[in-house]
Design a protein around this motif. Structure first.
Motif, PDB file in Angstrom:
ATOM      1  N   GLU A 149      26.880  48.762  29.749  1.00 19.48           N
ATOM      2  CA  GLU A 149      26.521  47.524  30.433  1.00 19.48           C
ATOM      3  C   GLU A 149      25.041  47.512  30.843  1.00 19.48           C
ATOM      4  N   ALA A 150      24.585  48.631  31.436  1.00 21.79           N
ATOM      5  CA  ALA A 150      23.185  48.706  31.889  1.00 21.79           C
ATOM      6  C   ALA A 150      22.230  48.667  30.690  1.00 21.79           C
ATOM      7  N   PHE A 151      22.625  49.308  29.611  1.00 22.93           N
ATOM      8  CA  PHE A 151      21.797  49.350  28.402  1.00 22.93           C
ATOM      9  C   PHE A 151      21.618  47.932  27.851  1.00 22.93           C
ATOM     10  N   ALA A 152      22.728  47.219  27.676  1.00 23.26           N
ATOM     11  CA  ALA A 152      22.660  45.859  27.121  1.00 23.26           C
ATOM     12  C   ALA A 152      21.866  44.934  28.048  1.00 23.26           C
ATOM     13  N   ALA A 153      22.110  45.069  29.359  1.00 23.09           N
ATOM     14  CA  ALA A 153      21.407  44.192  30.315  1.00 23.09           C
ATOM     15  C   ALA A 153      19.905  44.420  30.258  1.00 23.09           C
ATOM     16  N   GLN A 154      19.499  45.679  30.071  1.00 22.08           N
ATOM     17  CA  GLN A 154      18.066  45.978  30.084  1.00 22.08           C
ATOM     18  C   GLN A 154      17.390  45.645  28.746  1.00 22.08           C
ATOM     19  N   LEU A 155      18.144  45.713  27.651  1.00 20.01           N
ATOM     20  CA  LEU A 155      17.580  45.222  26.383  1.00 20.01           C
ATOM     21  C   LEU A 155      17.347  43.712  26.497  1.00 20.01           C
ATOM     22  N   ALA A 156      18.264  43.024  27.170  1.00 18.46           N
ATOM     23  CA  ALA A 156      18.088  41.579  27.367  1.00 18.46           C
ATOM     24  C   ALA A 156      16.836  41.310  28.213  1.00 18.46           C
ATOM     25  N   LEU A 157      16.574  42.175  29.190  1.00 21.60           N
ATOM     26  CA  LEU A 157      15.356  42.019  29.995  1.00 21.60           C
ATOM     27  C   LEU A 157      14.102  42.225  29.139  1.00 21.60           C
ATOM     28  N   ALA A 158      14.171  43.204  28.238  1.00 20.76           N
ATOM     29  CA  ALA A 158      13.021  43.449  27.351  1.00 20.76           C
ATOM     30  C   ALA A 158      12.726  42.194  26.523  1.00 20.76           C
ATOM     31  N   VAL A 159      13.774  41.557  26.028  1.00 21.48           N
ATOM     32  CA  VAL A 159      13.592  40.328  25.256  1.00 21.48           C
ATOM     33  C   VAL A 159      13.006  39.235  26.164  1.00 21.48           C
ATOM     34  N   ALA A 160      13.586  39.092  27.354  1.00 20.47           N
ATOM     35  CA  ALA A 160      13.160  38.025  28.269  1.00 20.47           C
ATOM     36  C   ALA A 160      11.709  38.199  28.704  1.00 20.47           C
ATOM     37  N   TYR A 161      11.277  39.431  28.905  1.00 18.63           N
ATOM     38  CA  TYR A 161       9.909  39.686  29.373  1.00 18.63           C
ATOM     39  C   TYR A 161       8.960  40.008  28.226  1.00 18.63           C
ATOM     40  N   ASP A 162       9.458  39.888  26.999  1.00 15.28           N
ATOM     41  CA  ASP A 162       8.636  40.081  25.814  1.00 15.28           C
ATOM     42  C   ASP A 162       7.976  41.465  25.821  1.00 15.28           C
ATOM     43  N   LEU A 163       8.780  42.478  26.159  1.00 11.66           N
ATOM     44  CA  LEU A 163       8.266  43.849  26.227  1.00 11.66           C
ATOM     45  C   LEU A 163       8.990  44.737  25.211  1.00 11.66           C
ATOM     46  N   PRO A 164       8.315  45.785  24.727  1.00 11.98           N
ATOM     47  CA  PRO A 164       9.022  46.788  23.922  1.00 11.98           C
ATOM     48  C   PRO A 164      10.032  47.555  24.774  1.00 11.98           C
ATOM     49  N   ALA A 165      10.893  48.331  24.121  1.00 10.44           N
ATOM     50  CA  ALA A 165      11.889  49.127  24.843  1.00 10.44           C
ATOM     51  C   ALA A 165      11.842  50.583  24.384  1.00 10.44           C
ATOM     52  N   LEU A 166      11.931  51.481  25.374  1.00  9.18           N
ATOM     53  CA  LEU A 166      11.984  52.918  25.108  1.00  9.18           C
ATOM     54  C   LEU A 166      13.411  53.389  25.339  1.00  9.18           C
ATOM     55  N   VAL A 167      14.032  53.878  24.276  1.00  9.48           N
ATOM     56  CA  VAL A 167      15.457  54.205  24.335  1.00  9.48           C
ATOM     57  C   VAL A 167      15.662  55.710  24.197  1.00  9.48           C
ATOM     58  N   HIS A 168      16.288  56.269  25.231  1.00 15.35           N
ATOM     59  CA  HIS A 168      16.622  57.690  25.286  1.00 15.35           C
ATOM     60  C   HIS A 168      17.925  57.904  24.515  1.00 15.35           C
ATOM     61  N   THR A 169      18.017  58.995  23.731  1.00 16.11           N
ATOM     62  CA  THR A 169      19.308  59.312  23.101  1.00 16.11           C
ATOM     63  C   THR A 169      19.867  60.578  23.738  1.00 16.11           C
ATOM     64  N   PRO A 170      21.203  60.671  23.799  1.00 14.76           N
ATOM     65  CA  PRO A 170      21.831  61.804  24.484  1.00 14.76           C
ATOM     66  C   PRO A 170      21.474  63.128  23.812  1.00 14.76           C
ATOM     67  N   HIS A 171      21.386  64.181  24.606  1.00 13.64           N
ATOM     68  CA  HIS A 171      21.093  65.502  24.041  1.00 13.64           C
ATOM     69  C   HIS A 171      22.356  66.164  23.479  1.00 13.64           C
ATOM     70  N   ARG A 172      23.526  65.652  23.865  1.00 10.91           N
ATOM     71  CA  ARG A 172      24.773  66.163  23.293  1.00 10.91           C
ATOM     72  C   ARG A 172      25.324  65.111  22.322  1.00 10.91           C
ATOM     73  N   ASP A 173      26.066  65.537  21.332  1.00 13.51           N
ATOM     74  CA  ASP A 173      26.710  64.622  20.400  1.00 13.51           C
ATOM     75  C   ASP A 173      25.708  63.603  19.843  1.00 13.51           C
ATOM     76  N   LYS A 174      24.602  64.143  19.305  1.00 10.05           N
ATOM     77  CA  LYS A 174      23.443  63.323  18.954  1.00 10.05           C
ATOM     78  C   LYS A 174      23.725  62.240  17.912  1.00 10.05           C
ATOM     79  N   ALA A 175      24.417  62.614  16.833  1.00  9.15           N
ATOM     80  CA  ALA A 175      24.601  61.649  15.743  1.00  9.15           C
ATOM     81  C   ALA A 175      25.408  60.444  16.225  1.00  9.15           C
ATOM     82  N   ARG A 176      26.498  60.712  16.938  1.00 11.27           N
ATOM     83  CA  ARG A 176      27.341  59.619  17.412  1.00 11.27           C
ATOM     84  C   ARG A 176      26.577  58.772  18.425  1.00 11.27           C
TER      85      ARG A 176
END
Ligand SMILES: [Zn+2]
Length: 285
Positions: free
Chosen positions: A117-144
């Motif tokens: 939920e927080a991820f989707a909401a903040q991607l929507a903010l990036a779109v709304a504010y016309d900003l790029p997004a920096l996305v962290h990926t988990p250190h465990r179970d990386k591929a999934r």
């Protein structure tokens, strides 16, 4: 060698680090808002933290000749804590600031519904504010984690060219490359990605959309591993221009998409448009 570290947590580093970084060629950094180790118990702690990321820390960096920018977000780990959720409502106030060049770090830690939920909401903010997004990926179970990350990014409607998916390795590089997103690699002292492994990936996949960072924080990490990667590239036969592209021009191009990355005081004169006298970085492409 000029270096732009696109992901480093200077809040947890000392002035010795700034000194050594400046001497090694680091001229600019982006500091993403993240988890501080000690869980925060209210949104008010984030206000003070965000204020320091756009106030105190740039001032401190400036004393060593390093330009400092920030990305602001509710980090994935604390997205799970109901006491921190109101932070989402604080974000718009910060996403308007000139020192903020992206929304981040967002993404997954344990891949819970709260994180979704927080991820989707903040991607929507990036779109709304016309900003790029920096996305962290988990250190465990990386591929999934990476597959699910890319699915959420695609669903959000944000342009893939405005997203960097970070903490990649040999397992996840191809997935992200095929998605059109930028590729972030965090180089660590003795676990995960090393300068040598990074060089191998650059050999195989080229320098396009590749970002190298130290992700240095309060854990075992080293803010000079960007420089070490540049040295390893040269030793492996890459040109000075390749190194400049990966360690400087790529991060400048990525965060320049915010329209807020004013590096005019650092640039070489050739990068200034002779017609207008404007920096090509202003307004970004
Ligand atoms: Zn980080």
């Amino acid at each position: 060698m000029r270096i732009f570290d696109p992901h480093i947590h200077m809040t947890s580093r000392t002035t010795d680090d700034y000194e050594r970084m400046a001497a090694a060629g680091v001229r600019a950094v982006v500091e993403p808002a993240f988890w501080l180790g000690q869980p925060r118990t209210s949104a008010a702690s984030f206000t003070d933290y965000f204020d320091s990321l756009i106030g105190w820390e740039p001032f401190r960096a400036g004393q060593f000749g390093v330009r400092h920018f920030a990305t602001i977000a509710l980090n994935p780990k604390e997205a799970n804590d109901p006491r921190c959720r109101p932070v989402l409502d604080l974000l718009p106030r910060y996403l308007d600031k000139d020192a903020v060049v992206a929304v981040g770090e967002i993404g997954y830690d344990s891949m819970t519904p709260e994180e979704d939920e927080a991820f989707a909401a903040q991607l929507a903010l990036a779109v709304a504010y016309d900003l790029p997004a920096l996305v962290h990926t988990p250190h465990r179970d990386k591929a999934r984690g990476c597959e699910r990350t890319l699915a959420v990014v695609a669903e959000s409607g944000i342009d893939a060219g405005r997203v960097v998916v970070d903490h990649l390795n040999e397992v996840t590089v191809k997935l992200v490359r095929d998605s059109g997103c930028w590729l972030g690699f965090s180089i660590y002292p003795d676990t995960k990605m090393t300068p040598q492994r990074m060089v191998e990936l650059l050999r195989e996949y080229g320098t396009d959309r590749m970002l190298v960072n130290s992700a240095a924080d309060w854990g075992r990490s080293d803010p000079l591993l960007t420089r070490a990667t540049g040295e390893a590239m040269l030793a492996a036969g890459f040109s000075d221009d390749d190194v400049d592209r990966v360690l400087w021009r790529n991060p400048v191009e990525f965060y320049g998409q915010s329209g807020r990355l004013d590096l005019s005081d650092l640039e070489d004169p050739a990068a200034v448009d002779p017609q207008t006298g404007n920096s090509i970085l202003r307004g970004g492409s």
